[in-house]
Design a protein around this motif. Sequence first.
Motif, PDB file in Angstrom:
ATOM      1  N   ASN A  43     116.072 -91.024  39.126  1.00  0.00           N
ATOM      2  CA  ASN A  43     115.176 -91.593  40.223  1.00  0.00           C
ATOM      3  C   ASN A  43     113.863 -90.460  40.323  1.00  0.00           C
ATOM      4  OD1 ASN A  43     116.614 -89.855  41.491  1.00  0.00           O
ATOM      5  ND2 ASN A  43     116.439 -90.658  43.138  1.00  0.00           N
ATOM      6  N   SER A  44     113.784 -89.681  39.315  1.00  0.00           N
ATOM      7  CA  SER A  44     112.690 -88.640  39.219  1.00  0.00           C
ATOM      8  C   SER A  44     111.454 -89.134  38.382  1.00  0.00           C
ATOM      9  CB  SER A  44     113.185 -87.172  38.677  1.00  0.00           C
ATOM     10  OG  SER A  44     113.793 -87.267  37.407  1.00  0.00           O
ATOM     11  N   PHE A  45     111.517 -90.377  37.846  1.00  0.00           N
ATOM     12  CA  PHE A  45     110.759 -90.921  36.949  1.00  0.00           C
ATOM     13  C   PHE A  45     109.199 -90.807  37.667  1.00  0.00           C
ATOM     14  CE2 PHE A  45     108.224 -94.896  36.021  1.00  0.00           C
ATOM     15  CZ  PHE A  45     107.812 -94.602  34.661  1.00  0.00           C
ATOM     16  N   SER A  46     108.197 -90.449  37.077  1.00  0.00           N
ATOM     17  CA  SER A  46     106.763 -90.590  37.809  1.00  0.00           C
ATOM     18  C   SER A  46     105.857 -90.852  36.784  1.00  0.00           C
ATOM     19  CB  SER A  46     106.902 -89.510  38.566  1.00  0.00           C
ATOM     20  OG  SER A  46     105.263 -89.300  39.398  1.00  0.00           O
ATOM     21  N   SER A  47     104.775 -91.399  37.012  1.00  0.00           N
ATOM     22  CA  SER A  47     103.547 -91.455  36.206  1.00  0.00           C
ATOM     23  C   SER A  47     102.715 -90.089  36.361  1.00  0.00           C
ATOM     24  CB  SER A  47     102.655 -92.426  36.723  1.00  0.00           C
ATOM     25  OG  SER A  47     102.028 -92.533  37.992  1.00  0.00           O
ATOM     26  N   VAL A  48     101.954 -89.690  35.606  1.00  0.00           N
ATOM     27  CA  VAL A  48     101.152 -88.506  35.301  1.00  0.00           C
ATOM     28  C   VAL A  48      99.714 -88.843  35.162  1.00  0.00           C
ATOM     29  CG1 VAL A  48     100.861 -86.347  34.208  1.00  0.00           C
ATOM     30  CG2 VAL A  48     103.243 -87.164  34.646  1.00  0.00           C
ATOM     31  N   SER A  49      99.491 -89.586  34.145  1.00  0.00           N
ATOM     32  CA  SER A  49      98.190 -89.981  33.699  1.00  0.00           C
ATOM     33  C   SER A  49      97.865 -91.154  33.042  1.00  0.00           C
ATOM     34  CB  SER A  49      97.828 -88.828  32.695  1.00  0.00           C
ATOM     35  OG  SER A  49      96.368 -89.097  32.000  1.00  0.00           O
ATOM     36  N   LEU A  50      96.617 -91.724  33.400  1.00  0.00           N
ATOM     37  CA  LEU A  50      96.313 -93.126  32.950  1.00  0.00           C
ATOM     38  C   LEU A  50      95.657 -93.002  31.524  1.00  0.00           C
ATOM     39  CD1 LEU A  50      94.937 -94.940  35.994  1.00  0.00           C
ATOM     40  CD2 LEU A  50      97.280 -95.220  34.961  1.00  0.00           C
ATOM     41  N   GLU A  51      94.699 -91.823  31.212  1.00  0.00           N
ATOM     42  CA  GLU A  51      94.209 -91.688  30.113  1.00  0.00           C
ATOM     43  C   GLU A  51      94.233 -90.039  29.638  1.00  0.00           C
ATOM     44  OE1 GLU A  51      90.139 -92.945  30.436  1.00  0.00           O
ATOM     45  OE2 GLU A  51      90.762 -94.648  31.085  1.00  0.00           O
ATOM     46  N   PRO A  52      95.323 -89.853  28.732  1.00  0.00           N
ATOM     47  CA  PRO A  52      96.316 -90.464  28.109  1.00  0.00           C
ATOM     48  C   PRO A  52      97.312 -91.265  28.933  1.00  0.00           C
ATOM     49  CG  PRO A  52      96.503 -88.601  27.556  1.00  0.00           C
ATOM     50  CD  PRO A  52      95.333 -88.366  28.398  1.00  0.00           C
ATOM     51  N   PRO A  53      97.868 -92.204  28.641  1.00  0.00           N
ATOM     52  CA  PRO A  53      99.102 -92.714  29.356  1.00  0.00           C
ATOM     53  C   PRO A  53     100.267 -91.796  29.458  1.00  0.00           C
ATOM     54  CG  PRO A  53      99.020 -93.946  27.602  1.00  0.00           C
ATOM     55  CD  PRO A  53      97.877 -92.995  27.318  1.00  0.00           C
ATOM     56  N   LEU A  54     100.617 -90.864  30.591  1.00  0.00           N
ATOM     57  CA  LEU A  54     101.589 -90.099  30.389  1.00  0.00           C
ATOM     58  C   LEU A  54     102.393 -90.337  31.604  1.00  0.00           C
ATOM     59  CD1 LEU A  54      99.627 -86.574  29.857  1.00  0.00           C
ATOM     60  CD2 LEU A  54     100.858 -88.120  28.228  1.00  0.00           C
ATOM     61  N   VAL A  55     103.744 -90.260  31.475  1.00  0.00           N
ATOM     62  CA  VAL A  55     104.835 -90.142  32.430  1.00  0.00           C
ATOM     63  C   VAL A  55     105.656 -89.102  32.319  1.00  0.00           C
ATOM     64  CG1 VAL A  55     104.875 -92.858  32.568  1.00  0.00           C
ATOM     65  CG2 VAL A  55     106.306 -91.814  31.043  1.00  0.00           C
ATOM     66  N   LEU A  56     106.673 -89.038  33.188  1.00  0.00           N
ATOM     67  CA  LEU A  56     107.698 -87.561  33.130  1.00  0.00           C
ATOM     68  C   LEU A  56     108.948 -88.135  33.749  1.00  0.00           C
ATOM     69  CD1 LEU A  56     108.110 -86.303  36.042  1.00  0.00           C
ATOM     70  CD2 LEU A  56     105.733 -85.131  35.899  1.00  0.00           C
ATOM     71  N   PHE A  57     109.806 -87.401  33.473  1.00  0.00           N
ATOM     72  CA  PHE A  57     111.250 -87.336  34.237  1.00  0.00           C
ATOM     73  C   PHE A  57     111.832 -86.086  34.264  1.00  0.00           C
ATOM     74  CE2 PHE A  57     112.850 -87.911  30.146  1.00  0.00           C
ATOM     75  CZ  PHE A  57     114.119 -87.241  30.073  1.00  0.00           C
ATOM     76  N   SER A  58     112.630 -85.696  35.287  1.00  0.00           N
ATOM     77  CA  SER A  58     113.230 -84.364  35.093  1.00  0.00           C
ATOM     78  C   SER A  58     114.741 -84.557  34.767  1.00  0.00           C
ATOM     79  CB  SER A  58     112.950 -83.307  36.209  1.00  0.00           C
ATOM     80  OG  SER A  58     113.364 -83.937  37.218  1.00  0.00           O
ATOM     81  N   LEU A  59     115.411 -83.468  33.942  1.00  0.00           N
ATOM     82  CA  LEU A  59     116.798 -83.528  33.778  1.00  0.00           C
ATOM     83  C   LEU A  59     117.492 -82.190  34.043  1.00  0.00           C
ATOM     84  CD1 LEU A  59     119.147 -84.995  32.367  1.00  0.00           C
ATOM     85  CD2 LEU A  59     118.117 -84.227  30.229  1.00  0.00           C
ATOM     86  N   ARG A  60     118.625 -82.297  34.832  1.00  0.00           N
ATOM     87  CA  ARG A  60     119.141 -81.006  35.098  1.00  0.00           C
ATOM     88  C   ARG A  60     119.838 -80.170  33.920  1.00  0.00           C
ATOM     89  NH1 ARG A  60     124.095 -81.285  36.716  1.00  0.00           N
ATOM     90  NH2 ARG A  60     124.631 -83.335  36.038  1.00  0.00           N
ATOM     91  N   LYS A  61     119.352 -78.930  33.751  1.00  0.00           N
ATOM     92  CA  LYS A  61     119.632 -78.121  32.739  1.00  0.00           C
ATOM     93  C   LYS A  61     121.568 -78.293  32.473  1.00  0.00           C
ATOM     94  CE  LYS A  61     116.194 -74.719  33.358  1.00  0.00           C
ATOM     95  NZ  LYS A  61     115.776 -73.249  33.446  1.00  0.00           N
ATOM     96  N   ALA A  62     122.124 -78.506  33.431  1.00  0.00           N
ATOM     97  CA  ALA A  62     123.557 -78.612  33.339  1.00  0.00           C
ATOM     98  C   ALA A  62     123.986 -79.812  32.755  1.00  0.00           C
ATOM     99  CB  ALA A  62     124.321 -78.433  34.620  1.00  0.00           C
ATOM    100  N   SER A  63     123.145 -80.998  32.466  1.00  0.00           N
ATOM    101  CA  SER A  63     123.445 -82.238  31.946  1.00  0.00           C
ATOM    102  C   SER A  63     123.838 -82.123  30.571  1.00  0.00           C
ATOM    103  CB  SER A  63     122.154 -82.981  32.066  1.00  0.00           C
ATOM    104  OG  SER A  63     122.381 -84.213  31.354  1.00  0.00           O
ATOM    105  N   SER A  64     125.208 -82.732  30.400  1.00  0.00           N
ATOM    106  CA  SER A  64     125.712 -82.917  29.055  1.00  0.00           C
ATOM    107  C   SER A  64     124.863 -83.444  27.837  1.00  0.00           C
ATOM    108  CB  SER A  64     126.812 -83.619  28.894  1.00  0.00           C
ATOM    109  OG  SER A  64     126.777 -84.893  29.409  1.00  0.00           O
TER     110      SER A  64
END
Length: 311
Positions: free
Chosen positions: A45-66
């Motif tokens: 649920n950390s997904f987010s839009s970043v930019s329209l031009e260029p179309p960028l999005v992001l998400f974050s992932l725990r470093k401990a994730s397998s």
Amino acid sequence: MSHAASHIEVIEPRLFRQLLGCFPTGVAIITTNAADGKPVGLTCNSFSSVSLEPPLVLFSLRKASSLLRSFVEADAFAINILSQSQDGLSGRFASSKIADKFEGVAWRAGPMGTPLIDDCLASFECRVHARHEAGDHEIFIGEVRHMAGGPADPALVFYKGAYRMLAESLRKLVLDGQLNTTDIDEAYRTLYGTLLRLACDRATEAEVEAIESAVDEIEQHQGVEALAQRIEATARFFSSIAMAGHNEALRLMANTMTAVLRERMTHVIPAHPRPDVFPLRRQVVQCLRARDGDGAVGALDALITALRKAG
């Protein structure tokens, strides 16, 4: 040293997480292909839009994730936005006990080869644009290369540790009179009785003070015009008890009961001031300070009984 720098507040991680939960978010499943070509994915649920031009999005992932290594090694990933009817998928991809998350799940490979889950509200295939280390998480920024829409269903929304659709369903049950007072009182006695006993063993002094502060707020807002403030203070009283119990599963159940409480105080049960029960809430706090679990549970039971007798 500046005045601001000398008053840096210590951010307690559990409270930080709880307060972040006040911001409702959508729920997505992030997918990619592992080095061996197998599809992998996780709920996010950390997904987010970043930019329209260029179309960028992001998400974050725990470093401990397998799955961190799989996403670090991949050059593309996909965002799958879930609908309310896909809450089961959210739980599946969030579980650490399910080895093959895709077993029995309908999906297809997108134009870039990333796994796209069927019937999602929207999907975005992304080329990895950048990756940044940020505390205990890794931030992945993706450039959207392909996207598609799905059914026009309501989105799955996460709010205060629970799916919003659950809160909405509870609201309907309360307003329709399908949750009777006896069952609700029994649930409160059972759930919060357990939490109070845990709090007597685990609560910090600051957490007991938070419960007492909520009691202060309830007593300060007793006028008819202060109903909204009284409802919120009462909700804080119970949620603070849940925090002090230090049990994440029970806290999530308590979030559900708080949603019921708010609706009942707003629409169902009498909302007139009740100064006669002030001493009972104070007794709960006193017993917590004394680490007296039996006393705290007894005071809560007496509080619920007193409220119902006059209700």
